[in-house]
Scaffold this motif. Sequence first.
Motif, PDB file in Angstrom:
ATOM      1  N   HIS A 211      57.970  86.624  26.689  1.00 11.57           N
ATOM      2  CA  HIS A 211      56.761  87.079  27.397  1.00 11.57           C
ATOM      3  C   HIS A 211      55.613  86.085  27.215  1.00 11.57           C
ATOM      4  O   HIS A 211      54.849  85.823  28.143  1.00 11.57           O
ATOM      5  N   ASN A 212      55.514  85.516  26.006  1.00  2.92           N
ATOM      6  CA  ASN A 212      54.439  84.558  25.737  1.00  2.92           C
ATOM      7  C   ASN A 212      54.534  83.370  26.690  1.00  2.92           C
ATOM      8  O   ASN A 212      53.548  82.965  27.326  1.00  2.92           O
ATOM      9  N   GLU A 213      55.746  82.829  26.820  1.00  6.10           N
ATOM     10  CA  GLU A 213      55.906  81.642  27.672  1.00  6.10           C
ATOM     11  C   GLU A 213      55.823  82.025  29.153  1.00  6.10           C
ATOM     12  O   GLU A 213      55.193  81.339  29.965  1.00  6.10           O
ATOM     13  N   LEU A 214      56.417  83.173  29.483  1.00  6.57           N
ATOM     14  CA  LEU A 214      56.454  83.639  30.880  1.00  6.57           C
ATOM     15  C   LEU A 214      55.057  83.737  31.480  1.00  6.57           C
ATOM     16  O   LEU A 214      54.784  83.190  32.562  1.00  6.57           O
ATOM     17  N   VAL A 215      54.152  84.397  30.762  1.00  6.29           N
ATOM     18  CA  VAL A 215      52.822  84.654  31.333  1.00  6.29           C
ATOM     19  C   VAL A 215      52.010  83.374  31.495  1.00  6.29           C
ATOM     20  O   VAL A 215      51.282  83.198  32.481  1.00  6.29           O
ATOM     21  N   MET A 216      52.166  82.450  30.540  1.00  9.55           N
ATOM     22  CA  MET A 216      51.376  81.219  30.656  1.00  9.55           C
ATOM     23  C   MET A 216      51.989  80.235  31.638  1.00  9.55           C
ATOM     24  O   MET A 216      51.269  79.529  32.364  1.00  9.55           O
ATOM     25  N   GLN A 217      53.325  80.228  31.746  1.00 10.53           N
ATOM     26  CA  GLN A 217      53.949  79.391  32.779  1.00 10.53           C
ATOM     27  C   GLN A 217      53.595  79.904  34.180  1.00 10.53           C
ATOM     28  O   GLN A 217      53.241  79.131  35.074  1.00 10.53           O
ATOM     29  N   ALA A 218      53.647  81.237  34.341  1.00 11.70           N
ATOM     30  CA  ALA A 218      53.318  81.820  35.652  1.00 11.70           C
ATOM     31  C   ALA A 218      51.851  81.561  35.997  1.00 11.70           C
ATOM     32  O   ALA A 218      51.522  81.135  37.106  1.00 11.70           O
ATOM     33  N   GLY A 219      50.964  81.800  35.024  1.00 15.57           N
ATOM     34  CA  GLY A 219      49.538  81.602  35.261  1.00 15.57           C
ATOM     35  C   GLY A 219      49.226  80.175  35.652  1.00 15.57           C
ATOM     36  O   GLY A 219      48.428  79.921  36.567  1.00 15.57           O
ATOM     37  N   ALA A 220      49.898  79.228  34.977  1.00 15.16           N
ATOM     38  CA  ALA A 220      49.664  77.813  35.271  1.00 15.16           C
ATOM     39  C   ALA A 220      50.130  77.459  36.674  1.00 15.16           C
ATOM     40  O   ALA A 220      49.380  76.896  37.479  1.00 15.16           O
ATOM     41  N   GLY A 244      54.890  79.576  18.679  1.00 15.42           N
ATOM     42  CA  GLY A 244      55.180  79.307  20.082  1.00 15.42           C
ATOM     43  C   GLY A 244      54.059  78.632  20.843  1.00 15.42           C
ATOM     44  O   GLY A 244      54.043  78.614  22.078  1.00 15.42           O
ATOM     45  N   SER A 245      53.099  78.051  20.101  1.00 10.65           N
ATOM     46  CA  SER A 245      51.994  77.346  20.784  1.00 10.65           C
ATOM     47  C   SER A 245      52.575  76.338  21.767  1.00 10.65           C
ATOM     48  O   SER A 245      53.603  75.691  21.477  1.00 10.65           O
ATOM     49  N   LEU A 246      51.918  76.205  22.917  1.00  8.76           N
ATOM     50  CA  LEU A 246      52.517  75.339  23.936  1.00  8.76           C
ATOM     51  C   LEU A 246      51.488  74.800  24.903  1.00  8.76           C
ATOM     52  O   LEU A 246      50.364  75.304  24.978  1.00  8.76           O
ATOM     53  N   ILE A 247      51.910  73.747  25.615  1.00 13.48           N
ATOM     54  CA  ILE A 247      51.113  73.161  26.689  1.00 13.48           C
ATOM     55  C   ILE A 247      51.953  73.248  27.954  1.00 13.48           C
ATOM     56  O   ILE A 247      53.107  72.776  27.964  1.00 13.48           O
ATOM     57  N   VAL A 248      51.425  73.913  28.977  1.00 12.20           N
ATOM     58  CA  VAL A 248      52.150  74.124  30.233  1.00 12.20           C
ATOM     59  C   VAL A 248      51.465  73.325  31.344  1.00 12.20           C
ATOM     60  O   VAL A 248      50.230  73.282  31.416  1.00 12.20           O
ATOM     61  N   ALA A 249      52.262  72.687  32.193  1.00 10.21           N
ATOM     62  CA  ALA A 249      51.739  71.899  33.319  1.00 10.21           C
ATOM     63  C   ALA A 249      51.596  72.782  34.558  1.00 10.21           C
ATOM     64  O   ALA A 249      52.200  73.861  34.631  1.00 10.21           O
ATOM     65  N   PRO A 250      50.848  72.315  35.562  1.00 13.72           N
ATOM     66  CA  PRO A 250      50.733  73.074  36.820  1.00 13.72           C
ATOM     67  C   PRO A 250      52.095  73.273  37.503  1.00 13.72           C
ATOM     68  O   PRO A 250      52.239  74.132  38.358  1.00 13.72           O
ATOM     69  N   THR A 251      53.070  72.491  37.127  1.00 17.12           N
ATOM     70  CA  THR A 251      54.433  72.672  37.649  1.00 17.12           C
ATOM     71  C   THR A 251      55.059  73.971  37.147  1.00 17.12           C
ATOM     72  O   THR A 251      56.104  74.398  37.662  1.00 17.12           O
TER      73      THR A 251
END
Length: 300
Positions: A211-220, A244-251
């Motif tokens: 869920h952590n990655e899902l929401v920030m990947q979708a938002g980005a 799970g700290s992360l940096i997500v690209a607009p992709t």
Amino acid sequence: MRPLTVAAAQLGPIALETSRSATVSRLVGLMEAAKARGADLIVYPELALTTFFPRWYFEDEAELDRFYEREMPGPETRPLFDAARDLGIGFHLGYAELTADGTRFNTAILVDRSGSIVGKYRKIHLPGHGEHEPWRAFQHLEKRYFAAGNLGFRVFDAFGGRIGMAICNDRRWSETYRVLGLQGAEMVLIGYNTPIHNPPAPEHDRLSWHHNELVMQAGAYQNATFVVGVAKAGVEEGVHQMGGSLIVAPTGETVAQAVTEADELVVATCDLDLCRSYRDSVFAFERHREPGAYALIIGT
Ligand code: ING
């Protein structure tokens, strides 16, 4: 190319009894390491100056005051601002704010390379509950200890781009990213303290990382922006908080991610112009959005 090298500064646990100055020294150490890795901006988590105190019920409100900052910078946090200025690096910091009129907020600031505060945000989506609920293994009393943010979701011109902020639970709500995206956000900074166990819904626990990655990947992706999510992680005063700290690209792709639950820098050079590839096509809001169909979203 508009490169912005960002360091997500994941923190391990902060104990209840740890002094502010000891924590600030820890943050300065991470800032020096981030600078050495070429970072222009270091992003600290939500409530990065203290332990995550909403996990306890405090009968006496006066006991609460120790966790809040009355001034920013204050005597104990000034060294962080001085280090930023001396090193020439900006930072994002989450902390508990007590205003002059006695209002309590879960707050984040954006500070530029000169050590000046250029942006401020107060957490809008407050999770948890407002009354003591002894049945829980631990409390989550953010609705009791903070007022809902009154500054709105805003984007600031800094570091050569448009920088937005949100805090923890905000990242789970698609509206957060869209309001920032409509203001042209190119990088959204989000600190978090997330217990893996959620007492009202233990069946979600196994999905915490997903869920952590899902929401920030979708938002980005859906708003053509980078998203930087930064945890305070590890077993803090007996409660296991996820990393799970992360940096997500607009992709929508995760560029870099933490692999520990301790202090860990996650560094990436982000070309803010990459946002255009999505902002000018699939998410060209002015061409493709249909606000006339979205009225229900505004509904109270
Ligand atoms: N923490 C949590 C978060 O939104 C939470 C609250 C925990 C929600 C587990 C859902 C599941 O990440 C904060 N501080 O908002």
